[in-house]
Design an enzyme around this catalytic site. Structure first.
Site, PDB file in Angstrom:
ATOM      1  N   SER A  45      21.736 -38.049 -32.991  1.00  0.00           N
ATOM      2  CA  SER A  45      20.685 -38.936 -33.483  1.00  0.00           C
ATOM      3  C   SER A  45      19.655 -38.069 -34.182  1.00  0.00           C
ATOM      4  CB  SER A  45      20.055 -39.699 -32.315  1.00  0.00           C
ATOM      5  OG  SER A  45      19.451 -38.816 -31.399  1.00  0.00           O
ATOM      6  N   HIS A 157      24.849 -41.638 -27.909  1.00  0.00           N
ATOM      7  CA  HIS A 157      25.481 -40.636 -27.040  1.00  0.00           C
ATOM      8  C   HIS A 157      26.542 -41.211 -26.110  1.00  0.00           C
ATOM      9  CE1 HIS A 157      21.593 -38.033 -27.443  1.00  0.00           C
ATOM     10  NE2 HIS A 157      22.309 -38.050 -28.536  1.00  0.00           N
ATOM     11  N   GLU A 166      18.425 -42.690 -23.788  1.00  0.00           N
ATOM     12  CA  GLU A 166      18.417 -41.808 -22.609  1.00  0.00           C
ATOM     13  C   GLU A 166      17.535 -42.374 -21.502  1.00  0.00           C
ATOM     14  OE1 GLU A 166      17.299 -37.832 -23.908  1.00  0.00           O
ATOM     15  OE2 GLU A 166      18.429 -38.107 -25.768  1.00  0.00           O
ATOM     16  N   GLU A 209      25.584 -36.162 -22.812  1.00  0.00           N
ATOM     17  CA  GLU A 209      24.646 -35.254 -22.148  1.00  0.00           C
ATOM     18  C   GLU A 209      24.873 -35.194 -20.647  1.00  0.00           C
ATOM     19  OE1 GLU A 209      20.697 -36.077 -23.673  1.00  0.00           O
ATOM     20  OE2 GLU A 209      21.285 -35.307 -25.632  1.00  0.00           O
ATOM     21  N   ASP A 246      14.203 -41.877 -23.582  1.00  0.00           N
ATOM     22  CA  ASP A 246      14.196 -41.588 -25.017  1.00  0.00           C
ATOM     23  C   ASP A 246      14.830 -42.797 -25.690  1.00  0.00           C
ATOM     24  OD1 ASP A 246      14.362 -40.758 -27.610  1.00  0.00           O
ATOM     25  OD2 ASP A 246      15.653 -39.018 -27.240  1.00  0.00           O
ATOM     26  N   GLU A 289       9.949 -41.273 -25.229  1.00  0.00           N
ATOM     27  CA  GLU A 289      10.194 -40.512 -26.464  1.00  0.00           C
ATOM     28  C   GLU A 289      10.661 -41.445 -27.581  1.00  0.00           C
ATOM     29  OE1 GLU A 289      12.729 -37.102 -25.735  1.00  0.00           O
ATOM     30  OE2 GLU A 289      13.537 -37.167 -27.770  1.00  0.00           O
ATOM     31  N   ASP A 316       9.936 -37.001 -31.483  1.00  0.00           N
ATOM     32  CA  ASP A 316      11.117 -36.150 -31.682  1.00  0.00           C
ATOM     33  C   ASP A 316      11.548 -36.284 -33.151  1.00  0.00           C
ATOM     34  OD1 ASP A 316      13.605 -34.928 -31.728  1.00  0.00           O
ATOM     35  OD2 ASP A 316      14.611 -36.453 -30.539  1.00  0.00           O
ATOM     36  N   LYS A 341      12.934 -28.622 -30.916  1.00  0.00           N
ATOM     37  CA  LYS A 341      14.341 -28.216 -31.011  1.00  0.00           C
ATOM     38  C   LYS A 341      14.436 -27.256 -32.184  1.00  0.00           C
ATOM     39  CE  LYS A 341      16.083 -32.906 -29.938  1.00  0.00           C
ATOM     40  NZ  LYS A 341      16.295 -34.215 -30.614  1.00  0.00           N
ATOM     41  N   HIS A 369      17.328 -29.442 -25.668  1.00  0.00           N
ATOM     42  CA  HIS A 369      18.713 -29.238 -26.108  1.00  0.00           C
ATOM     43  C   HIS A 369      19.049 -30.215 -27.224  1.00  0.00           C
ATOM     44  CE1 HIS A 369      20.351 -32.700 -23.358  1.00  0.00           C
ATOM     45  NE2 HIS A 369      19.266 -33.045 -24.002  1.00  0.00           N
ATOM     46  N   LYS A 392      13.948 -30.497 -21.595  1.00  0.00           N
ATOM     47  CA  LYS A 392      14.874 -31.637 -21.579  1.00  0.00           C
ATOM     48  C   LYS A 392      16.259 -31.088 -21.864  1.00  0.00           C
ATOM     49  CE  LYS A 392      15.505 -34.946 -24.908  1.00  0.00           C
ATOM     50  NZ  LYS A 392      15.644 -36.296 -25.521  1.00  0.00           N
TER      51      LYS A 392
HETATM   52  C1  2PG Z   1      17.348 -36.447 -28.718  1.00  0.00           C
HETATM   53  C2  2PG Z   1      18.519 -35.518 -28.683  1.00  0.00           C
HETATM   54  C3  2PG Z   1      18.699 -34.727 -27.425  1.00  0.00           C
HETATM   55  P1  2PG Z   1      20.386 -35.510 -30.440  1.00  0.00           P
HETATM   56  O1  2PG Z   1      17.367 -37.488 -29.394  1.00  0.00           O
HETATM   57  O2  2PG Z   1      16.320 -36.144 -28.118  1.00  0.00           O
HETATM   58  O3  2PG Z   1      18.663 -35.474 -26.262  1.00  0.00           O
HETATM   59  O4  2PG Z   1      19.698 -36.099 -29.124  1.00  0.00           O
HETATM   60  O5  2PG Z   1      20.657 -34.085 -30.201  1.00  0.00           O
HETATM   61  O6  2PG Z   1      21.628 -36.351 -30.623  1.00  0.00           O
HETATM   62  O7  2PG Z   1      19.399 -35.714 -31.570  1.00  0.00           O
HETATM   63 MG    MG Z   2      15.116 -37.788 -28.932  1.00  0.00          MG
END
Ligand code: 2PG
Ligand code: MG
Length: 431
Positions: A45, A157, A166, A209, A246, A289, A316, A341, A369, A392
């Protein structure tokens, strides 16, 4: 230690597999004295303003091959980095940025620059004979982060009908990281057995995850499962464990509406805000989130205004770990926390700048992650180095998730009596 020991003498790349079985970039940076190895993770995502991955296209690896990325390491990156001092992370990273020459790392690939940038930091740390968290964080690096553990997976996911991505448990009541992991592992076991009882054993398969992906479609069903598992394990929701979500709302935002297909809801901004307000009044949710789509700044503002005293409202996809985007957004008061990230922006230096800017503005920073991750435990050390007290990194299951937790156990042991578990502290009086 001779200073020349830190000189970069070689940079190489290798292909590696990520946790989804897809190819990714591994980088090896060698100094005269040691070497560092890092593997780039990969999101599902993704935010629209993330650094982009360089992929080969074509038939092999279903188009996801990293041959081009590896050849950029050999022909473009290595000749420019050899001879630099690996301790000069800012120079290494600005060299990568200049060699790339694009605004989104599309020439070298964010996957390529991320792996090289992190491998360089690891090489410098190894040359100095220091663990990475100490090299990056100095003597202040002694706070073990509270983990946000995604134990029910949905959205992009998982294959279930849950719209929100999440559902996390947060073991704030522990007094050490190891105790937090024990408590979370116990709850995870009970969650498995409750899901098996309610939905059958086939419903206990896990998502990307490591969280379970039961066939539930409403957020409240997922949250009820978390509360039941916490209680069954003998803990109290709201004091031993907080909950987190999230939403990854960009994923269900279409033509100006928020479409929760699993729940049969089509909501506008204020409808979705009410939806969250309902969840936060009925469950001990302290972390929310991406509640709105990355381009819905008004939605974020309203969420922070209305819920920011109860929960961390986290950007994010909204910020994409980009210091420029964050700096523009701060005066608007969009969130009270920011996810970090490294591969969203592509270099460690830019991610450190993002963390600094967020900290100055009083935002909590959560080191994270990606859903496609690897055995590389790098973010565990980074979270301790930054000292914001939050990480996280998924469920307490699947090797690419446990590698981070297992590294944190080592760090806590190594720090001995200097170690301090963040616990509830990062959740106190968010604004
Ligand atoms: C998120 C991440 C990690 P992705 O949205 O926060 O949990 O997902 O790595 O798929 O962006
Ligand atoms: Mg996120």
């Amino acid at each position: 230690m001779e200073d020349t020991a830190f000189e970069i003498v070689g940079v190489r790349g290798l292909p590696a597999l990520d946790s989804r079985g897809r190819p990714t970039v591994k980088a090896i940076v060698e100094t005269r004295g040691a070497r560092g190895v890092a593997i780039a993770p990969s999101g599902a995502s993704t935010g629209s303003r993330e650094a982009v991955e360089l992929r080969d296209g074509g038939r092999a690896w279903k188009g996801r091959g990293v041959g081009l990325a590896l050849s950029r390491i050999e022909t473009v990156i290595a000749p420019a980095l050899v001879g630099l001092d690996s301790r000069d992370q800012a120079l290494v990273d600005s060299t990568l940025i200049a060699l790339d020459g694009t605004s989104n790392k599309s020439f070298l690939g964010g996957n390529t620059t991320t792996a090289v940038s992190i491998a360089n930091a690891k090489a410098a740390a190894a040359t100095a004979g220091l663990p990475l968290y100490k090299y990056l964080g100095g003597p202040a690096a002694r706070v073990l982060p509270t983990p946000l553990m995604n134990v029910i997976n949905g959205g992009a996911h998982a294959g279930n009908p849950l719209d929100l991505q999440e559902f996390m448990i947060i073991p704030v009541g522990a007094s050490s990281l190891l105790e937090a992991l024990r408590m979370a592992s116990e709850v995870y076991e009970d969650l498995r057995s409750i899901i098996a009882e309610r939905y059958g054993k086939q419903a206990t398969a896990v998502g990307d995850e490591g969280g379970f992906a039961p066939p539930v479609s409403r957020s409240r069903e997922a949250l009820d499962l978390l509360v039941a598992a916490i209680e069954k394990a003998g803990y109290t929701p709201g004091s031993d464990f907080l909950l987190g979500i999230d939403a990854a709302a960009s994923q269900f935002h279409r033509d100006g509406a928020y479409i929760l297909e699993g729940e049969g809801l089509k909501l506008d901004r204020s409808g979705l805000l009410e939806y969250y307000e309902g969840l936060l009044s009925d469950y001990p949710i302290a972390y929310l989130e991406d509640p709105f789509s990355e381009d819905d700044w008004e939605g974020f503002k309203e969420a922070t205004r209305s819920l920011g005293s109860k929960a961390l409202i986290v950007g994010d996809d909204l910020y994409c770990t980009n210091p420029q985007i964050l700096a523009q957004a701060i005066p608007e008061g969009l969130t009270n926390a920011a996810l970090l990230k490294v591969n969203q922006v592509g270099t460690l230096t830019e991610a450190l700048e993002y963390s600094r800017i967020a900290g100055l503005a009083g935002l909590r920073v959560i080191v994270s992650h990606r859903s496609g991750d690897t055995e590389d435990p790098f973010i565990a050390d980074l979270a301790v180095a930054l000292g914001h007290g939050l990480i996280k990194t998924g469920a307490p299951a699947r090797g690419e998730r446990t590698s981070k937790y297992n590294r944190l156990i080592e760090v806590e042991d190594e720090l001995g009596s200097a170690a301090k578990y963040a616990g509830k502290e990062p959740f106190k009086s968010p604004h």
